[in-house]
Every structure is written in C-alpha cells, then in structure tokens.
Design a protein around this motif. Sequence first.
Motif, short mmCIF file in Angstrom:
data_model
loop_
_atom_site.label_atom_id
_atom_site.label_comp_id
_atom_site.label_asym_id
_atom_site.label_seq_id
_atom_site.Cartn_x
_atom_site.Cartn_y
_atom_site.Cartn_z
N LEU A 207 0.80 -1.22 0.00
CA LEU A 207 0.00 0.00 0.00
C LEU A 207 0.84 1.27 0.00
O LEU A 207 0.59 2.18 -0.79
CB LEU A 207 -0.94 0.01 1.21
N TYR A 226 -8.24 1.29 1.50
CA TYR A 226 -7.85 2.44 2.32
C TYR A 226 -8.80 3.61 2.08
O TYR A 226 -9.22 4.28 3.03
CB TYR A 226 -6.42 2.85 1.98
N THR A 229 -12.25 2.88 3.86
CA THR A 229 -12.20 3.02 5.32
C THR A 229 -11.90 4.46 5.73
O THR A 229 -12.36 4.91 6.78
CB THR A 229 -11.13 2.08 5.91
N ASP A 230 -11.16 5.18 4.90
CA ASP A 230 -10.83 6.57 5.24
C ASP A 230 -12.07 7.46 5.22
O ASP A 230 -12.15 8.42 5.99
CB ASP A 230 -9.78 7.09 4.25
#
Length: 265
Positions: A207, A226, A229-230
């Motif tokens: 990542l 990512y 979820t961010d």
Amino acid sequence: MLVHSRKAKWAIWLVFLVLFLPLFALPLLVVLGASFATNWSGVLPSGLTTAHYSAATRGESLQALTTSLVTALTASLLALTVGTWAALATAGLTKRQRRLLDALFVLPVAVPSVVVGLAVLVAFSQPPLLLNGTRWIVILAHTVLVTAFAHQSVSAAIVRLDPAYEQAAASLGARPAHVLWRIRLPLLLPSLTAAAGLCFALSMGELSATMMLYPPDWTTLPVLIYSATDRGALFTGSALAVVLMTATLLVLLVVSRVRNRASYR
C-alpha cells in the motif's frame, strides 16, 4: 512433536490457542463479520447482508481487483527472474562479493516502502525514462520491493543443491546452458514456486509505495480499501479486504499445488 508427555502436549496446544486466537484468528473473524454487517453497535454485528460483496465484485472494485492481480503477477515474475538470475550469478563469487550483492538486494526491504516509492517517483519522473503517471511505475515499485525475497529464497536453495548432478552432467559433455536448464532450474523449481508465491502475496497487500505512485486508471485493491475506510465505509472496506484475502489465497493454493508436484518430481 518433540514433547512426548500428554500433559505437556496439551499445555503447548493451549498456549498456541491462547496466542493464535487473539492475535491472528480474531482480527480476521472481525473483518469477516463486518463484511456482512450493516450495523455493529454491540458484541456481534447486526443487519446481516451480502450487499457489500455485490458492490465488491463489480464496477470499480472488480477493476481494482484485476489491477492488483495483474500488478502482483507481473511484479512476481519480474522479481523471480531478476532474483534467480542474480542468485545464480553470485553463486560463483567470493564470500565478500556475495555479501555486498545480498546487501544491495535487501536494501529496499531495510527502508520503509514509502521511501522506495519516493525514490522510484524521483528517478522515473524525468526523461529519458519517464514512467510517472503510468501503470509501469507501480509495477516497477512492487518489483523492487519483492525482488529481495526472491533472491534470498533462491540463494538459500542454491547452497543446498548437491553439486554431484551438475558434475555428472558436465562430465558427460553437457554444456553450461544445458546444465542450467535441465539440471539446476528443475532442482530449484520448488524454491522458485515458493519465492513466486511469497512475492505475489507481498505485492497484493502493498500500500505505502503504491499510494505515492498510482495513476487514477491503475488503482489497486489495497488503495481502494484504504479509501473506503478513510471515508468511514468500514463494512464496504471489510468486504473488499475479504475479497483481497480470498483472491490471494486462491492463487497461493495454485502455487502450492505446483510446488508440491515439483517437489515430488
């Protein structure tokens, strides 16, 4: 097991379960449970649904999965080729020279992957080799990050090879290229497949360097997880994570079967 006492065996299994369940199994079970949930306010998730998986296997998510698979497969093959070539080439060097080359290959692993991403970005953002903004800069970064594992795995296997096979082939008049293709590489095949599987798994989950390099049309699945979820879409991100784990495990299962057949041969 090396322990023959029944009580000691039960004690070892108990310690294993105490360590394995909270450290490894429980986080994966939490992610799996969240991938089927619409709400999680208590001990267990509620509002079970498969809608997250429907979204995770179509559109942008499916494209990201395909991107991750193509990137990991390409980077693994490149890393395996470069790492194997370097391991074979260094087998005839002196001990000091081998240590120097080993250190060069391990260097990308010794520093944070974000540093590798920055180095690749700086190095390939100017002519004559301009890769910034293309998929190839992501594949190159993944290759740099996983080549060390391929090199180390093959180097360790070469040390364990019995030289009698090569010496017998050479004594019968076989050329070095024939010995390489018909003797050394077939003997190294189990280690090569194991190295390929490790490189693939590491590339699938990479990542940090990818975040610095990926163009909009080459978004990998970890980047998409990512992003989800961010912005607070934890359940969608969990479903994407399960899809990522499943795809990785399926490829590793195929590699394992090839490795087992190579070991049997």
